[in-house]
Write an enzyme that holds these catalytic residues in place. Sequence first.
Site, PDB file in Angstrom:
ATOM      1  N   ARG A  67      -5.911  -3.674  -4.037  1.00  0.00           N
ATOM      2  CA  ARG A  67      -5.460  -2.009  -3.839  1.00  0.00           C
ATOM      3  C   ARG A  67      -4.373  -1.797  -4.730  1.00  0.00           C
ATOM      4  O   ARG A  67      -4.432  -0.748  -5.484  1.00  0.00           O
ATOM      5  CB  ARG A  67      -4.986  -2.001  -2.456  1.00  0.00           C
ATOM      6  CG  ARG A  67      -6.137  -1.996  -1.453  1.00  0.00           C
ATOM      7  CD  ARG A  67      -5.674  -2.432   0.017  1.00  0.00           C
ATOM      8  NE  ARG A  67      -5.577  -3.651  -0.279  1.00  0.00           N
ATOM      9  CZ  ARG A  67      -6.660  -4.640   0.049  1.00  0.00           C
ATOM     10  NH1 ARG A  67      -7.866  -4.079   0.461  1.00  0.00           N
ATOM     11  NH2 ARG A  67      -6.746  -5.867  -0.272  1.00  0.00           N
ATOM     12  N   THR A  68      -3.082  -2.584  -4.762  1.00  0.00           N
ATOM     13  CA  THR A  68      -1.904  -2.128  -5.379  1.00  0.00           C
ATOM     14  C   THR A  68      -2.264  -2.257  -6.967  1.00  0.00           C
ATOM     15  O   THR A  68      -2.020  -1.040  -7.601  1.00  0.00           O
ATOM     16  CB  THR A  68      -0.767  -3.225  -5.116  1.00  0.00           C
ATOM     17  OG1 THR A  68      -0.754  -3.215  -3.872  1.00  0.00           O
ATOM     18  CG2 THR A  68       0.553  -2.600  -5.540  1.00  0.00           C
ATOM     19  N   LYS A  95       2.305 -21.770 -20.602  1.00  0.00           N
ATOM     20  CA  LYS A  95       2.962 -22.404 -21.551  1.00  0.00           C
ATOM     21  C   LYS A  95       4.607 -22.655 -21.489  1.00  0.00           C
ATOM     22  O   LYS A  95       5.207 -23.253 -22.300  1.00  0.00           O
ATOM     23  CB  LYS A  95       2.678 -22.097 -23.153  1.00  0.00           C
ATOM     24  CG  LYS A  95       1.238 -21.720 -23.329  1.00  0.00           C
ATOM     25  CD  LYS A  95       0.819 -21.092 -24.756  1.00  0.00           C
ATOM     26  CE  LYS A  95      -0.289 -20.504 -24.711  1.00  0.00           C
ATOM     27  NZ  LYS A  95      -0.501 -19.728 -25.857  1.00  0.00           N
ATOM     28  N   ARG A 117       4.542  -7.322  -9.591  1.00  0.00           N
ATOM     29  CA  ARG A 117       4.342  -7.939  -8.263  1.00  0.00           C
ATOM     30  C   ARG A 117       4.664  -9.399  -8.632  1.00  0.00           C
ATOM     31  O   ARG A 117       4.107 -10.014  -9.529  1.00  0.00           O
ATOM     32  CB  ARG A 117       2.976  -7.761  -7.788  1.00  0.00           C
ATOM     33  CG  ARG A 117       2.670  -8.917  -6.522  1.00  0.00           C
ATOM     34  CD  ARG A 117       1.257  -8.802  -5.960  1.00  0.00           C
ATOM     35  NE  ARG A 117       1.272  -7.358  -4.914  1.00  0.00           N
ATOM     36  CZ  ARG A 117       0.355  -6.849  -4.361  1.00  0.00           C
ATOM     37  NH1 ARG A 117      -0.670  -7.862  -3.886  1.00  0.00           N
ATOM     38  NH2 ARG A 117       0.542  -5.873  -3.480  1.00  0.00           N
ATOM     39  N   HIS A 145       7.772  -3.981  -0.280  1.00  0.00           N
ATOM     40  CA  HIS A 145       6.588  -3.530  -0.841  1.00  0.00           C
ATOM     41  C   HIS A 145       6.619  -1.913  -0.618  1.00  0.00           C
ATOM     42  O   HIS A 145       5.857  -1.397   0.189  1.00  0.00           O
ATOM     43  CB  HIS A 145       5.430  -4.021  -0.282  1.00  0.00           C
ATOM     44  CG  HIS A 145       4.256  -3.792  -1.129  1.00  0.00           C
ATOM     45  ND1 HIS A 145       3.749  -3.040  -1.920  1.00  0.00           N
ATOM     46  CD2 HIS A 145       2.732  -4.406  -0.592  1.00  0.00           C
ATOM     47  CE1 HIS A 145       2.492  -2.973  -2.160  1.00  0.00           C
ATOM     48  NE2 HIS A 145       1.885  -3.802  -1.542  1.00  0.00           N
TER      49      HIS A 145
HETATM   50  N1  ASP Z   1      -1.399  -6.594   0.294  1.00  0.00           N
HETATM   51  C1  ASP Z   1      -0.077  -6.759   1.370  1.00  0.00           C
HETATM   52  C2  ASP Z   1       0.945  -7.576   0.297  1.00  0.00           C
HETATM   53  O1  ASP Z   1       0.618  -7.882  -0.833  1.00  0.00           O
HETATM   54  C3  ASP Z   1      -0.207  -7.200   2.385  1.00  0.00           C
HETATM   55  C4  ASP Z   1      -0.993  -8.466   2.600  1.00  0.00           C
HETATM   56  O2  ASP Z   1      -1.118  -9.423   1.634  1.00  0.00           O
HETATM   57  O3  ASP Z   1      -1.157  -8.870   3.760  1.00  0.00           O
HETATM   58  O4  ASP Z   1       1.883  -7.695   0.797  1.00  0.00           O
HETATM   59  N1   CP Z   2      -1.951  -3.592   0.494  1.00  0.00           N
HETATM   60  C1   CP Z   2      -1.742  -4.288  -0.563  1.00  0.00           C
HETATM   61  O1   CP Z   2      -0.740  -4.638  -1.232  1.00  0.00           O
HETATM   62  O2   CP Z   2      -2.958  -4.826  -1.065  1.00  0.00           O
HETATM   63  P1   CP Z   2      -3.118  -5.797  -2.234  1.00  0.00           P
HETATM   64  O3   CP Z   2      -2.543  -7.055  -2.103  1.00  0.00           O
HETATM   65  O4   CP Z   2      -4.804  -5.892  -2.503  1.00  0.00           O
HETATM   66  O5   CP Z   2      -2.647  -5.029  -3.594  1.00  0.00           O
END
Ligand code: ASP
Ligand code: CP
Length: 322
Positions: A67-68, A95, A117, A145
């Site tokens: 998603r993100t 590396k 991330r 987040h």
């Molecule tokens: N997608 C969210 C996160 O990256 C929640 C999860 O992974 O459960 O924190």
């Molecule tokens: N909710 C969320 O962060 O989903 P992803 O980890 O898929 O980005």
Amino acid sequence: MSTHSRTGKIQWTRKHLIGINDLSREEIEFILDTAQGFEEFSTRSIKKAPPLRGKVVVNMFFEDSTRTRNSFTLAASRLSADVIEFTEKSSSVSKGETLIDTARNLEAMGVDIVVIRHSAGGAPKLLTRCIHACVVNAGDGYHEHPTQALLDVYTIRQVRGPLDGLRIGIVGDIAHSRVARSDIYAMTKLGAEVTLVGPPTLMPARVQELPVKVSHRLDDVIEKLDVINMLRIQFERLGGNPFPSVREYSRFFGLTVDRMKRAKPNMLVMHPGPMNRGVEIESEVADGPNSVILRQVSNGLAVRMAVLFLVNQAATQETKEK
Ligand code: ASP
Ligand code: CP
């Protein structure tokens, strides 16, 4: 901290978005209002606007994401930016290149906004000290987040109106969840009453210092909730076994059709994704009439457009003033 203009409106001055804890209620509301302006984009036949034309956004993802990552990519391209997709697995990190050197090298290509991330809490903050580009946190360790929390409160506000006085339950693995932490800040700053629900082993250390109530029994609180946010157990982050079995966890903390019968008829069901169907949430509930889970994902696009737009605006303003 962003300042108020003479008209009382916010002057957005932050070129980084690291955490919701840094933001005031006014700043959160300002982002949500900006996102609302971008929401209509998704309904247009030509889904492009020029605010980031000529700018470069890099998606630096050191952890997996569906998603993100994709919504940041789409948000940046709808604002006409060029987007670089960086993935740790296929990069020179293998590396031995450090995070800082990686970011500096990407910046040397003319990157304006770094969306990061990382599994280490604090990585986005560290980057703000090492590069000149805007930094947006897309999830760091168990820390925060922020865009997830913004899209969560945006969704609640869209469906239920202002959050003041709403009772919100956040259920599950709070200890290892950056979503829970950012949600707690965002929801309480907007006036909601938040209850954390989960086994004691999945509560964060020093939970009593957070502005929340705590319950270890979902059945004790479900009837009172206006919104429930179900979290995935972060199995990849667990050191040991925090409960006897997944089946037992589901029995006490899973959102089942049976439990839904005891909830308010209009209780909103949320989940940040990815879901583990049958563990924290039953499929019939995830896909049922109270669920706004896919709406959260749709709203993520408008919220991320707003964030990219605002940090870029602050950086442009900063350059002009120099
Ligand atoms: N997608 C969210 C996160 O990256 C929640 C999860 O992974 O459960 O924190
Ligand atoms: N909710 C969320 O962060 O989903 P992803 O980890 O898929 O980005």
